[in-house]
Design an enzyme around this catalytic site. Structure first.
Site, PDB file in Angstrom:
ATOM      1  CB  CYS A   1      32.055  -7.001 -93.071  1.00 12.23           C
ATOM      2  SG  CYS A   1      30.338  -7.527 -93.311  1.00 12.23           S
TER       3      CYS A   1
ATOM      4  CD  GLU B   1      32.187 -10.059-105.677  1.00 12.24           C
ATOM      5  OE1 GLU B   1      33.098  -9.954-104.845  1.00 12.24           O
ATOM      6  OE2 GLU B   1      32.385  -9.961-106.910  1.00 12.24           O
ATOM      7  CG  ASN B   2      23.619  -7.546-107.704  1.00  9.47           C
ATOM      8  OD1 ASN B   2      23.530  -6.477-108.282  1.00  9.47           O
ATOM      9  ND2 ASN B   2      22.695  -8.486-107.788  1.00  9.47           N
ATOM     10  CB  ALA B   3      26.191  -5.433-111.639  1.00  9.00           C
TER      11      ALA B   3
ATOM     12  CB  CYS C   1      29.095 -11.414 -96.324  1.00 10.67           C
ATOM     13  SG  CYS C   1      29.605  -9.700 -96.520  1.00 10.67           S
TER      14      CYS C   1
ATOM     15  CD  GLU D   1      31.535 -13.761 -93.268  1.00  8.69           C
ATOM     16  OE1 GLU D   1      32.680 -13.385 -92.940  1.00  8.69           O
ATOM     17  OE2 GLU D   1      31.015 -13.461 -94.370  1.00  8.69           O
TER      18      GLU D   1
ATOM     19  CB  CYS E   1      29.200 -10.707 -91.260  1.00  7.69           C
ATOM     20  SG  CYS E   1      28.804 -10.843 -93.021  1.00  7.69           S
TER      21      CYS E   1
ATOM     22  CG  ASN F   1      32.078 -14.144-101.381  1.00 10.03           C
ATOM     23  OD1 ASN F   1      32.373 -15.322-101.570  1.00 10.03           O
ATOM     24  ND2 ASN F   1      32.893 -13.156-101.693  1.00 10.03           N
TER      25      ASN F   1
ATOM     26  CE1 TYR G   1      30.824  -4.103-107.824  1.00 12.47           C
ATOM     27  CE2 TYR G   1      31.282  -1.775-107.561  1.00 12.47           C
ATOM     28  CZ  TYR G   1      31.487  -2.970-108.217  1.00 12.47           C
ATOM     29  OH  TYR G   1      32.369  -3.026-109.262  1.00 12.47           O
TER      30      TYR G   1
END
Length: 141
Positions: A95, A53-55, A62, A64, A98, A51, A57
């Site tokens: 999720c 992440e990014n500021a 993910c 997967e 995914c 995964n 969101y």
């Protein structure tokens, strides 16, 4: 369900190992919840992803999907299995987004969930996404 049964124990162990290795590379400065995934394709190739992440969101990806998109970029189209691993005591679960992306490349596939103690829980995509919508609804097969 032949495709769910024809994975050797060695291949399953390698898939799990790659998923576990992938979570160590996760970029998770906000959730601090690293996830790794490894996908096995009909070709026998395995692709892994973590995964990221990014500021902002909504732009987070993910593990997967990261794994699947890397495989698709290499020409893979028929998914056989996925291992999803986390370092925590609880088991991961893909999720909804995914699950739908998995469905794009398989009507059904083995899903191996791995917690931080190395315990596994095995299920399949049809259990996680019953009565699913797939590409065959949009194209003639």
């Amino acid at each position: 369900m032949e495709h769910l049964l024809d994975m050797t124990p060695e291949v399953q162990k390698e898939l799990i190992r790659r998923a576990q290795d992938a979570y160590s590379k996760a970029y998770v400065p906000y959730s601090h919840y690293p996830v790794g995934a490894a996908t096995l394709w009909a070709s026998g190739n395995i692709f892994s992803g973590c995964n990221v992440e990014n500021a902002s969101y909504g732009l987070t990806v993910c593990a997967e999907r990261n794994s699947i998109f890397q495989a698709a970029a290499h020409g893979e189209r028929k998914l056989k299995a996925i291992a999803i691993a986390v370092p925590t005591e609880t088991f991961p679960s893909p999720c909804g987004a995914c699950r739908q992306v998995l469905r794009e490349f398989a009507r059904d596939c083995r899903v191996i969930l791995v917690n931080g103690q190395g315990q596994t829980r095995i299920t399949d995509l049809k259990t996680l996404l019953p009565d699913s919508f797939g590409p065959e609804y949009l194209t003639e097969e």
